[in-house]
Write a protein that holds these residues in place. Structure first.
Motif, PDB file in Angstrom:
ATOM      1  N   LYS A  12       0.820  -1.208   0.000  1.00  0.00           N
ATOM      2  CA  LYS A  12       0.000   0.000   0.000  1.00  0.00           C
ATOM      3  C   LYS A  12       0.859   1.265   0.000  1.00  0.00           C
ATOM      4  O   LYS A  12       0.571   2.226  -0.694  1.00  0.00           O
ATOM      5  CB  LYS A  12      -0.918   0.025   1.222  1.00  0.00           C
ATOM      6  CG  LYS A  12      -2.036  -0.976   1.175  1.00  0.00           C
ATOM      7  CD  LYS A  12      -2.938  -0.805   2.371  1.00  0.00           C
ATOM      8  CE  LYS A  12      -4.069  -1.820   2.335  1.00  0.00           C
ATOM      9  NZ  LYS A  12      -4.911  -1.724   3.534  1.00  0.00           N
ATOM     10  N   TYR A  13       1.913   1.260   0.843  1.00  0.00           N
ATOM     11  CA  TYR A  13       2.789   2.429   0.974  1.00  0.00           C
ATOM     12  C   TYR A  13       4.124   1.940   1.517  1.00  0.00           C
ATOM     13  O   TYR A  13       4.285   1.738   2.712  1.00  0.00           O
ATOM     14  CB  TYR A  13       2.144   3.457   1.924  1.00  0.00           C
ATOM     15  CG  TYR A  13       2.847   4.794   1.976  1.00  0.00           C
ATOM     16  CD1 TYR A  13       2.861   5.653   0.888  1.00  0.00           C
ATOM     17  CD2 TYR A  13       3.476   5.211   3.140  1.00  0.00           C
ATOM     18  CE1 TYR A  13       3.490   6.895   0.951  1.00  0.00           C
ATOM     19  CE2 TYR A  13       4.102   6.457   3.218  1.00  0.00           C
ATOM     20  CZ  TYR A  13       4.103   7.283   2.119  1.00  0.00           C
ATOM     21  OH  TYR A  13       4.726   8.512   2.186  1.00  0.00           O
ATOM     22  N   SER A  14       5.070   1.764   0.627  1.00  0.00           N
ATOM     23  CA  SER A  14       6.373   1.205   0.993  1.00  0.00           C
ATOM     24  C   SER A  14       7.369   2.303   1.337  1.00  0.00           C
ATOM     25  O   SER A  14       7.119   3.491   1.104  1.00  0.00           O
ATOM     26  CB  SER A  14       6.928   0.382  -0.172  1.00  0.00           C
ATOM     27  OG  SER A  14       7.299   1.243  -1.237  1.00  0.00           O
ATOM     28  N   VAL A  47      11.739   8.460  13.808  1.00  0.00           N
ATOM     29  CA  VAL A  47      10.689   7.469  13.596  1.00  0.00           C
ATOM     30  C   VAL A  47      11.244   6.305  12.789  1.00  0.00           C
ATOM     31  O   VAL A  47      11.826   6.507  11.722  1.00  0.00           O
ATOM     32  CB  VAL A  47       9.513   8.113  12.815  1.00  0.00           C
ATOM     33  CG1 VAL A  47       8.388   7.109  12.629  1.00  0.00           C
ATOM     34  CG2 VAL A  47       9.016   9.381  13.509  1.00  0.00           C
ATOM     35  N   LEU A  48      11.066   5.093  13.292  1.00  0.00           N
ATOM     36  CA  LEU A  48      11.420   3.904  12.519  1.00  0.00           C
ATOM     37  C   LEU A  48      10.253   3.556  11.604  1.00  0.00           C
ATOM     38  O   LEU A  48       9.097   3.584  12.018  1.00  0.00           O
ATOM     39  CB  LEU A  48      11.727   2.724  13.446  1.00  0.00           C
ATOM     40  CG  LEU A  48      12.926   2.895  14.363  1.00  0.00           C
ATOM     41  CD1 LEU A  48      13.113   1.653  15.230  1.00  0.00           C
ATOM     42  CD2 LEU A  48      14.192   3.160  13.566  1.00  0.00           C
ATOM     43  N   PHE A  49      10.566   3.222  10.360  1.00  0.00           N
ATOM     44  CA  PHE A  49       9.562   2.860   9.357  1.00  0.00           C
ATOM     45  C   PHE A  49       9.566   1.340   9.241  1.00  0.00           C
ATOM     46  O   PHE A  49      10.582   0.744   8.879  1.00  0.00           O
ATOM     47  CB  PHE A  49       9.922   3.512   8.020  1.00  0.00           C
ATOM     48  CG  PHE A  49       8.852   3.460   6.979  1.00  0.00           C
ATOM     49  CD1 PHE A  49       8.119   4.604   6.673  1.00  0.00           C
ATOM     50  CD2 PHE A  49       8.563   2.299   6.291  1.00  0.00           C
ATOM     51  CE1 PHE A  49       7.139   4.581   5.682  1.00  0.00           C
ATOM     52  CE2 PHE A  49       7.585   2.255   5.308  1.00  0.00           C
ATOM     53  CZ  PHE A  49       6.867   3.399   5.003  1.00  0.00           C
ATOM     54  N   TYR A  50       8.430   0.724   9.547  1.00  0.00           N
ATOM     55  CA  TYR A  50       8.306  -0.737   9.613  1.00  0.00           C
ATOM     56  C   TYR A  50       7.356  -1.229   8.528  1.00  0.00           C
ATOM     57  O   TYR A  50       6.237  -0.727   8.403  1.00  0.00           O
ATOM     58  CB  TYR A  50       7.767  -1.122  10.991  1.00  0.00           C
ATOM     59  CG  TYR A  50       7.559  -2.596  11.222  1.00  0.00           C
ATOM     60  CD1 TYR A  50       8.616  -3.409  11.629  1.00  0.00           C
ATOM     61  CD2 TYR A  50       6.318  -3.179  11.061  1.00  0.00           C
ATOM     62  CE1 TYR A  50       8.429  -4.758  11.866  1.00  0.00           C
ATOM     63  CE2 TYR A  50       6.120  -4.533  11.296  1.00  0.00           C
ATOM     64  CZ  TYR A  50       7.184  -5.311  11.688  1.00  0.00           C
ATOM     65  OH  TYR A  50       6.987  -6.656  11.920  1.00  0.00           O
ATOM     66  N   HIS A  51       7.817  -2.203   7.744  1.00  0.00           N
ATOM     67  CA  HIS A  51       6.949  -2.861   6.769  1.00  0.00           C
ATOM     68  C   HIS A  51       6.185  -3.968   7.476  1.00  0.00           C
ATOM     69  O   HIS A  51       6.788  -4.942   7.943  1.00  0.00           O
ATOM     70  CB  HIS A  51       7.765  -3.454   5.625  1.00  0.00           C
ATOM     71  CG  HIS A  51       8.141  -2.468   4.581  1.00  0.00           C
ATOM     72  ND1 HIS A  51       9.135  -2.718   3.674  1.00  0.00           N
ATOM     73  CD2 HIS A  51       7.668  -1.233   4.271  1.00  0.00           C
ATOM     74  CE1 HIS A  51       9.258  -1.684   2.860  1.00  0.00           C
ATOM     75  NE2 HIS A  51       8.381  -0.769   3.209  1.00  0.00           N
ATOM     76  N   SER A  52       4.867  -3.815   7.545  1.00  0.00           N
ATOM     77  CA  SER A  52       4.047  -4.836   8.207  1.00  0.00           C
ATOM     78  C   SER A  52       3.472  -5.809   7.178  1.00  0.00           C
ATOM     79  O   SER A  52       3.461  -5.524   5.982  1.00  0.00           O
ATOM     80  CB  SER A  52       2.922  -4.169   9.002  1.00  0.00           C
ATOM     81  OG  SER A  52       2.083  -3.421   8.157  1.00  0.00           O
TER      82      SER A  52
END
Length: 136
Positions: A12-14, A47-52
């Motif tokens: 959706k938003y990588s 902020v850490l960006f996490y791929h769920s």
């Protein structure tokens, strides 16, 4: 300074979508605890960006460039957004498995409240996760 983790499904938003956008508006949050976390974010917080769901890994570092303001995608004043910009892609993604296996990270919301999309981290937790991205 505060430290955070935000989650996004990469289909959706990588991270790459985020980087290409330049400044990303973190919208669509409809959970009160996540909303309260957005409201608590301050300018220049990291902020850490996490791929769920796909990947399930921390892939980059962002920072807050605009504090909470009304979510423009909905006409309901209860919901807010923040604007983030990319700082750096991590040299190695830090997987959920790696986070779960580290005793120092057992209290992070990513483990305890796995569905929460915006989570606060302690500085020590943030630092441990970042250090894992630089391990050989």
């Amino acid at each position: 300074m505060n430290y955070w983790l935000v989650k996004s499904e990469p289909f959706k938003y990588s991270w790459d979508d985020f980087v290409n956008q330049g400044v990303g508006t973190w919208d669509g949050v409809r959970n009160y605890q996540a909303r309260n976390n957005l409201t608590a974010m301050k300018l220049d917080d990291l902020v850490l960006f996490y791929h769920s769901n796909e990947g399930m890994e921390v892939v980059g570092i962002a920072k807050v460039v605009k504090e909470a303001y009304p979510d423009p995608t909905i006409e309901d004043p209860r919901w807010v957004v923040v604007d983030l910009t990319a700082v750096e892609k991590l040299p190695k993604a830090v997987t959920l498995k790696s986070i779960k296996s580290d005793e120092r990270l057992q209290d992070v919301s990513l483990i305890r409240q796995s569905r929460l999309s915006v989570q606060q981290l302690k500085k020590e937790e943030f630092d441990v996760i970042i250090s894992k991205a630089y391990e050989n």
